[in-house]
Design an enzyme around this catalytic site. Structure first.
Site, mmCIF file in Angstrom:
data_model
loop_
_atom_site.group_PDB
_atom_site.id
_atom_site.type_symbol
_atom_site.label_atom_id
_atom_site.label_comp_id
_atom_site.label_asym_id
_atom_site.label_seq_id
_atom_site.Cartn_x
_atom_site.Cartn_y
_atom_site.Cartn_z
ATOM 1 N N GLU A 1 0.837 -1.202 0.000
ATOM 2 C CA GLU A 1 0.000 0.000 0.000
ATOM 3 C C GLU A 1 0.872 1.253 0.000
ATOM 4 O OE1 GLU A 1 -2.674 -0.131 3.303
ATOM 5 O OE2 GLU A 1 -3.532 -2.042 2.678
ATOM 6 N N HIS B 1 -4.308 12.454 -25.199
ATOM 7 C CA HIS B 1 -4.538 11.638 -26.387
ATOM 8 C C HIS B 1 -5.735 12.158 -27.178
ATOM 9 C CE1 HIS B 1 -4.397 8.194 -28.963
ATOM 10 N NE2 HIS B 1 -5.634 7.870 -28.668
ATOM 11 N N LYS C 1 -3.478 3.106 -42.617
ATOM 12 C CA LYS C 1 -3.275 1.694 -42.293
ATOM 13 C C LYS C 1 -4.541 0.925 -42.618
ATOM 14 C CE LYS C 1 -2.024 -0.679 -38.198
ATOM 15 N NZ LYS C 1 -1.494 -0.607 -36.852
ATOM 16 N N ALA D 1 5.628 0.707 -30.403
ATOM 17 C CA ALA D 1 6.358 1.183 -31.584
ATOM 18 C C ALA D 1 6.124 0.325 -32.823
ATOM 19 C CB ALA D 1 7.852 1.313 -31.299
#
Lengths: 422, 442
Positions: A138, A229, A299, A331
């Site tokens: 903890e 993001h 892609k 990657a």
């Protein structure tokens, strides 16, 4: 009529310039002689006064230091140039002007070097905190400085191990709140769980939103993040918690300007990141690099058990390429993109990403790929393996975060920081 | 519960596929053979029964295969209920499900390459009464990940329209951090924070087992009721069958008195005439737990305290330094050390040594939660403790081995609690000794 206008000019000159007394005296003499001697002497007097006015103007400019001219010394010149950069105060490590004693900067365990850098740029020391683990795992936490009535800045990116660092952050916030801190700002350069921002299938959590709710519930007043993001995470926090999403491109741009790039082309590794690439391109152009192009990779899944296909939109033949993304995890996509670009005749392939996670096989993949250099920031601390990898360069965002803290603390606008245009 | 990286290399995937195909082929063959045998045996069994007991009835058929009514189980009672388990204690979850006669809900808990938790609930839960079982993993095994898993699982269920979500947490981590000792050097009240996190992400009710501090219930908001299951009764039943002589219940320190007294009360109620003893120490309370950030005692702060030692002489506490004493006589007695958590085991070790020195006959220890941090089991093995009784609230890892260890299962107790919560009947009845005794008799 000529003499009257000359007199007005001279009088104006005399009232304005208090320092250039000798020229004023000369002008006074000139007016007297003009009254007495007529037009011929007036011409002489006017020429003297014009010379005096120009000299006085130059004096004023030199004092204000606003104009860089060849006759001003070189040191002043350098300063004047620097101050065009919105980050100049933090770069020169100016202390916070207002209420310096009322702020406290605390760092969790996840990125102490970055926190030290930030404190250094603000001319402050990190607050004292003990953050360890109990025998059963903890978090054990104690803040050794007084917090009452202070503006507290907690610096803790939730980088891997995500859950431990997140728990530390949550407990730090609640501890500050319970000990009467005035305002708590969580500085989260890397926001873990940011990629789980929507339901990709049924009956899954929206973890980014859940983490936001946890942070908010613990009593944070403000959140500073770097290159989230997706921008929607700002909306996962309630309206009482403003979120500042800083952009680290401003740091990357400076680096790539000195790279001696030939026919640079900015590439987005997928269709979703084109806006990021476009911003980078704009930044390079506005910093005086002309002839910067843009391209993108798309892609596609070719089918079950088949290797994904990548299509290039745009041409990269014979040019230096920079792949711009927000984070590098395993990657896989990045290295594939580099290979694809090389196949299409790119000269050198660089990559710039704000957050370098380098998890799993990332480093081996980068070593095996045709990438020339991978540039990341220190939002996530680098470990020994990353440091050993010669192709990875780490830039510091300490100055950027420091300046954001400075502006927040002094209640100034953060607008300048979002300008990738110089 | 399958674990593993969410990302795999294609080659690994292919290899896995190949091995899977192989296994499948072998498996199908084996299953066919086994199935054939079972079918034959079952048919024989049916024939026997048909001949002797049920000569007139037609056997029920499912999918063309004959089935005796013995194999059919009524599932309607708990069909609205779903139990899901996190990755920490799947065995306990299966045990509970077995007691309730339902199958464990299917859910995926895994991790991405960067350590973020991926959760997906695979069963439909709309409008259901859902129970999520998650405990802390054993020591140092990513306590925070386990807790995060519980939070995300709750949120996933909440977002997929479950009617009611009950978190079943046999061991709640952070429950021991309940106080701020020094106001000028703040520490988190982590137990309260953890409660707040659970209720924020949509837990409707919580079932805990022997939580460290009963005040924990107050940390949850009023709309989240908490059931604190008392597992001491299990141990009391166990000790009742042990035929102990001259029993003395011993508390390990100043803070454990409350718990020990409750245990003593229970023993008296089942007819065991027990005594009470306690370890007393003058060390500051915040240093009780190993790994606490700081142990600071201002010099002279304890100077005014005077105590009477066993020999009857008055002594100044400060002059003794940091010390522990045993209060009470245990000569020739069977001692039961009672605690709720056994973590590093150092306090248990110390107490047992004290007891042995004071002439105790046999030493037992009961702790509900066996955390067993680094070195704990070695300490237990070296100590004069004869038997250590814990429950399976935290799953024991394989590397922990001790002849002295006995593990009681709380599975039945939890199953009964879940059944009662589901059917809206009283839960408090459960903890009465008479009830548990009846269960044990049955």
């Amino acid at each position: 009529m000529w003499s009257r206008s000359a007199c007005r000019l001279l009088r104006g000159c005399a009232t304005h310039s208090s320092t250039a007394q000798s020229s004023v005296a000369a002008c006074q003499a000139a007016t007297d002689s003009a009254h007495r001697l007529g037009v011929t002497s007036l011409l002489v007097g006017a020429s003297v006064c014009v010379g005096g006015a120009a000299w006085w103007e130059r004096q004023r400019y030199r004092q204000s230091g606003r104009v860089a001219r060849c006759d001003i010394n070189t040191n002043a010149n350098a300063n004047a140039n620097n101050h065009r950069n919105p980050l100049w105060r933090s770069q020169e490590r100016k202390p916070i002007e207002k209420k310096i004693e009322e702020s406290l900067i605390l760092s969790g365990n996840s990125n102490v070097p970055l926190a030290e850098g930030i404190a250094n740029h603000l001319g402050k020391k990190l607050g004292s905190i003990q953050l360890k683990r109990f025998a059963d795992g903890e978090v054990s936490l104690q803040i050794m400085d007084s917090l009452r009535g202070k503006d507290v800045y907690l610096i803790q990116p939730t980088s891997p191990p995500v859950n431990e660092h997140l728990m530390e952050l949550l407990l730090m916030i609640s501890t500050c709140r319970r000990s009467s801190a005035k305002k708590i700002t969580a500085v989260i350069p890397y926001y873990g769980y940011a990629r789980q921002d929507r339901k990709l299938s049924s009956r899954v959590p929206i973890s980014a939103a859940d983490v936001a709710r946890l942070i908010e519930t613990m009593g944070v007043d403000r959140v500073v993040a770097v290159d989230l993001h997706c921008g929607q995470i700002q909306g996962f926090f309630g309206p009482r918690v403003p979120v500042d999403n800083l952009e680290a491109q401003i740091i990357g741009l400076e680096y790539f300007l000195n790279k001696n790039l030939q026919k640079p082309i900015i590439v987005s590794p997928d269709a979703g990141g084109v806006y990021r690439a476009r911003k980078f391109q704009e930044g390079l152009i506005s910093r005086g690099m002309d002839d910067v192009g843009i391209a993108m990779l798309i892609k596609q899944r070719a089918g079950a058990n088949k290797i994904d296909r990548m299509d290039l939109v745009g041409s990269v033949r014979g040019s230096d390429v920079i792949i711009v993304d927000d984070m590098i995890d395993t990657a896989g996509t990045l290295c594939e993109a580099a290979r694809e670009l090389r196949k299409h005749g790119a000269r050198r392939v660089f990559a710039f990403a704000t957050h370098g996670l380098f998890s799993g096989p990332a480093l081996d993949r980068i070593e095996a790929s045709p990438l020339e250099e991978v540039v990341v920031t220190d939002s996530i601390p680098s470990n020994d393996r990353v440091r050993k990898c010669t192709r990875i360069t780490q830039l510091s965002i300490a100055v950027l975060v420091a300046d954001a803290i400075r502006r927040i603390h002094q209640k100034e606008s953060l607008h300048d920081l979002f300008h990738t245009r110089a | 519960m399958s674990h593993g990286g969410a990302e795999q290399t294609p080659r690994a995937r292919r290899a896995e596929g190949l091995s899977f195909a192989l296994f499948a082929a072998v498996g199908i063959g084996g299953a066919w053979l086994a199935g054939w045998g079972v079918k034959r045996r079952r048919m024989a069994h049916c024939e026997e029964r048909d001949a002797s007991e049920l000569p007139d009835e037609e056997p029920a058929t499912v999918g063309g295969e004959e089935m005796s009514s013995d194999y059919y189980d009524e599932v309607a009672e708990f069909s609205e209920m779903k139990i899901f388990a996190g990755s920490s204690s799947p065995e306990l979850a299966r045990e509970i499900c077995a007691h309730l006669g339902i199958s464990l809900g299917r859910a995926f808990c895994g991790k991405f390459a960067d350590g973020e938790i991926a959760v997906q609930v695979l069963d439909e839960v709309r409008g259901g009464d859902v129970y999520v079982l998650q405990s802390a993993p054993h020591s140092e095994k990513d306590t925070d990940s386990a807790f995060m898993e519980l939070l995300l699982m709750t949120s996933a269920l909440r977002r997929s329209s479950a009617k009611r979500i009950t978190a079943v947490i046999p061991y709640l981590s952070y429950a021991r951090q309940t106080q701020v000792f020094e106001a000028h050097r703040p520490r988190p009240i982590a137990a309260a924070d953890v409660a707040l996190m659970l209720s924020t992400l949509g837990v409707d009710r919580v079932i805990l087992v022997d939580v460290h501090n009963p005040r924990m219930e107050g940390f949850f908001p009023t709309e989240v009721p908490v059931h604190n299951i008392d597992a001491q009764a299990l141990a009391v039943q166990y000790f009742k069958k042990k035929h102990l002589e001259k029993v003395v219940v011993v508390a390990t320190d100043n803070m454990g008195g409350e718990r020990t007294k409750a245990f003593w009360n229970r023993l008296t109620r089942v007819g065991i005439d027990a005594g009470l003893a306690s370890m007393v120490s003058n060390r500051p309370e915040r240093s009780r737990r190993e790994g606490s950030p700081l142990v600071l005692t201002p010099p002279g702060s304890l100077a005014d305290h005077t105590i009477i030692t066993q020999a009857g002489e008055k002594k100044n506490v400060a002059s003794l330094g940091r010390h522990d004493w045993l209060v009470g006589d245990v000569k020739g007695c069977d001692c039961i050390i009672v605690d709720d958590i056994i973590d590093t085991g150092s306090r248990a070790f110390k107490t047992a040594n004290f007891l042995k020195k004071a002439g105790a006959r046999r030493i037992f220890m009961y702790a509900t939660h066996g955390v067993f941090s680094k070195g704990a089991i070695d300490r237990i093995n070296k100590s004069p403790i004869d038997e250590l009784i814990v429950t399976n609230s935290i799953p024991l890892p394989n590397y922990i081995f001790s002849e002295k260890l006995r593990v009681l299962s709380i599975g039945k107790l939890l199953a009964e609690t879940i059944r009662r919560v589901h059917t809206n009947s009283s839960v408090s009845v459960l903890f009465q000794d008479a009830f548990i005794a009846k269960q044990h008799m049955a």
